[in-house]
Design a protein around this motif. Structure first.
Motif, mmCIF file in Angstrom:
data_model
loop_
_atom_site.group_PDB
_atom_site.id
_atom_site.type_symbol
_atom_site.label_atom_id
_atom_site.label_comp_id
_atom_site.label_asym_id
_atom_site.label_seq_id
_atom_site.Cartn_x
_atom_site.Cartn_y
_atom_site.Cartn_z
ATOM 1 N N ASP A 31 -6.308 2.875 -4.772
ATOM 2 C CA ASP A 31 -7.086 2.368 -3.953
ATOM 3 C C ASP A 31 -6.718 2.746 -3.017
ATOM 4 O O ASP A 31 -6.187 2.103 -1.650
ATOM 5 N N ASN A 32 -7.254 4.405 -2.875
ATOM 6 C CA ASN A 32 -7.146 5.000 -1.950
ATOM 7 C C ASN A 32 -7.507 4.895 -0.806
ATOM 8 O O ASN A 32 -7.453 5.346 0.278
ATOM 9 N N ASP A 33 -8.968 4.871 -0.947
ATOM 10 C CA ASP A 33 -9.714 4.748 0.401
ATOM 11 C C ASP A 33 -9.257 3.055 1.022
ATOM 12 O O ASP A 33 -9.114 3.415 2.159
ATOM 13 N N ARG A 34 -8.809 2.180 0.550
ATOM 14 C CA ARG A 34 -8.332 1.127 0.875
ATOM 15 C C ARG A 34 -7.071 1.487 2.214
ATOM 16 O O ARG A 34 -6.694 0.973 3.153
ATOM 17 N N ARG A 35 -6.055 2.059 0.829
ATOM 18 C CA ARG A 35 -4.793 2.835 1.698
ATOM 19 C C ARG A 35 -5.637 3.483 2.429
ATOM 20 O O ARG A 35 -4.515 3.112 3.944
ATOM 21 N N PHE A 65 0.673 -1.514 0.151
ATOM 22 C CA PHE A 65 0.052 0.288 0.212
ATOM 23 C C PHE A 65 0.493 1.593 -0.281
ATOM 24 O O PHE A 65 0.329 1.818 -0.409
ATOM 25 N N GLU A 119 -17.028 0.658 -3.525
ATOM 26 C CA GLU A 119 -16.271 0.220 -2.453
ATOM 27 C C GLU A 119 -16.357 0.055 -1.372
ATOM 28 O O GLU A 119 -15.693 -0.089 -0.024
ATOM 29 N N TYR A 168 -4.090 7.297 -6.041
ATOM 30 C CA TYR A 168 -3.879 6.188 -5.716
ATOM 31 C C TYR A 168 -5.488 5.514 -6.122
ATOM 32 O O TYR A 168 -6.104 5.794 -5.794
#
Ligand code: ADP
Ligand code: GLC
Length: 488
Positions: A111-115, A93, A183, A109
């Protein structure tokens, strides 16, 4: 009882900085420690964070989460002030090129939500015992990056964990961390959290709204901004929620870390100087800046400086419209900034149109930022909106008079050099009311007029340098907020 606080944030000076958030997260915890609070910080394990911490050691294995592989919690120390920093170690991440939020091509990025869910989740895990040696009474989340921390605390509580209080600090309501509803499933939160009474925001997931909804208290970084965000005009769609929480909202002005931002101790400027005698030291800083930036070396030219992210917020398009007014009066302008391509181009064009009078450096340069704050006569912050603003506070400390739009924290920290303020010994800079060319040009004219009155100018510089925006006041105000949550 020693109050234990865990700050959750994406940036911390000097480890990693893209804006004022880092300065705050770097300075508030040590100021809180001075008052006897045990203040620690949790950050994502960006390479610069790992590289800057001493005594990094493993604390816990947090298992697999959010598709980040095996997540580990580590703990280190930030010298010299000794703040304990927890690090979320998830290299897939965080070990990436670019800045914390965007890749090298300036795209967020995917996947910023998951990061950043991982950041909030880890804060909540620490609060519920992930470090056997330490547990906070309060999780203090900063900006959308940590906005899910209060939501995870609530979710864990639902599954039987004890209540841990949370505070959400808004540094900038314009950045909300909104992501597609699709998401939501990846965030490991109870299904009913995706609701208007929850973290749903116009069909999206909003990390900031999660923080504002689930945190026990909300703070923001100046009293005026605390009022502004509860209005439709400045609430960025969240004013309705903020109005319902009006009794839980406190505006606490940011401070200045004077061990870093003081002309009497600053190693990175051409010559140190003091409030008692700014004269020749400040002139040397100005001459060095003119030389470094390729401006005409002229002590009499009124030098305007800007150190800023180049975004719509900062009002630099308005400044560009006023460049001829500065140059025609014999003034100079130096700009350090990076951001929107259109503004970068506008700045470069201004420099090309006025060689020797306007100079622009595109990029992020900590040392040059100090040289500009010290070497300018005036530091401009003409922001459309400004939650607090730190550069005008640094400018005051260096006797470089701030020229600002009367909004947010700028309104709370700068007093205009109007005749009545000069007469009453109150003036510290230049403030304009209407965000238009006439407004900013009026303030620029006032700056030239004051410069022509040497005694008045010196008096205003002296008063500016005498202002005290140390962190102690803010640390005390946060202690009061915590006290309200924990009881006497
Ligand atoms: P914001 O957080 O909205 O960007 P602030 O005034 O609160 O605004 O804080 C900005 C911080 O970032 C200050 O410490 C300022 O000196 C620094 N900064 C902004 N742009 C640059 C740059 N291009 N180079 C170096 N420092 C910068
Ligand atoms: C935000 C705001 C700025 C504030 C800083 C630190 O980036 O734009 O006004 O000073 O956060 O709180």
């Amino acid at each position: 009882m020693t109050v234990c606080v865990l700050h959750a944030a994406a940036e911390m000076f000097p480890l990693l900085k893209t804006g004022g958030l880092a300065d705050v997260v770097g300075a508030l915890p040590p100021a809180q420690s001075q008052l006897g609070t045990d203040a620690r910080v949790v950050l994502p394990g960006f390479p610069a964070v790992l590289a800057g911490l001493a005594d990094l050691e493993p604390v816990a294995d947090l298992g697999g989460a959010f598709g980040a592989g095996n997540v580990r919690l580590e703990r280190g120390v930030l010298k010299p002030h000794g703040v304990t920093v927890y690090v979320v170690r998830a290299d897939p991440f965080y070990d990436r090129p670019g800045n914390p939020y965007m890749d090298a091509a300036n795209h967020p990025y995917a996947d910023n939500d998951r990061r950043f869910a991982l950041l909030g989740w880890t804060a909540a895990r620490i609060a519920t015992g992930a470090d056997p040696a330490w547990k906070p009474h309060i999780v203090h989340a900063h900006d959308w990056h940590a906005g899910l921390a209060p939501a995870y605390l609530r979710a864990f509580e639902r599954s039987g964990a004890p209540h841990v209080a949370s505070v959400m600090t808004v540094h900038n309501l314009a950045y909300q961390g909104t992501f597609p509803a699709s998401e939501f499933g990846a965030l490991q939160l109870p299904g009913d959290f995706y609701a208007m009474e929850g973290l749903e925001f116009y069909g999206h997931v909003s990390f900031l709204k999660a923080g504002l909804y689930y945190a026990d208290r909300i703070t923001t970084v100046s009293p005026t901004y605390a009022r502004e965000i509860q209005t439709q005009a400045h609430g960025a769609g969240l004013h309705g929620l903020l109005q319902t929480r009006t009794h839980d909202i406190t505006g606490i002005l940011n401070g200045v870390d004077y061990s870093i931002w003081s002309p009497s101790v600053d190693e990175s400027i051409a010559s140190k100087y003091t409030a008692a005698k700014p004269g020749s030291g400040k002139s040397k800083c100005k001459a060095a800046l003119q030389e470094r930036m390729g401006l005409a070396k002229d002590d009499d030219a009124l030098l305007f400086g800007v150190v800023s992210r180049l975004t719509e917020q900062k009002g630099l398009d308005l400044l560009l419209s006023a460049v001829p007014d500065i140059v025609q009066r014999g003034g100079q302008l130096v700009v350090l900034g990076t951001g929107d391509p259109a503004l970068e181009t506008g700045m470069k064009n201004a420099a090309a149109a006025h060689p020797g009078a306007v100079a622009v450096e595109l990029g992020f340069d900590e040392t040059l930022s100090h040289s500009i704050i010290a070497g300018s006569d005036i530091v401009m912050v003409p922001s459309r909106f400004e939650p607090c603003g730190l550069t005008q506070l640094y400018a005051l400390a260096y006797g470089s008079l701030p020229l600002v739009h009367r909004v947010g924290g700028l309104a709370d920290t700068v007093a205009d050099s109007s005749l009545e303020n000069l007469a009453d010994d109150l003036a510290t800079g230049f403030v304009f009311d209407t965000f238009d060319r006439a407004g900013i040009v009026g303030a620029i004219r006032r700056a030239f007029a004051l410069k022509a009155r040497r005694t008045d100018w010196k008096a205003v510089v002296k008063r500016a340098m005498g202002q005290n925006f140390g962190w102690e006041a803010a640390a005390l105000a946060y202690a009061e907020v915590y006290q309200g949550l924990l009881g006497p």
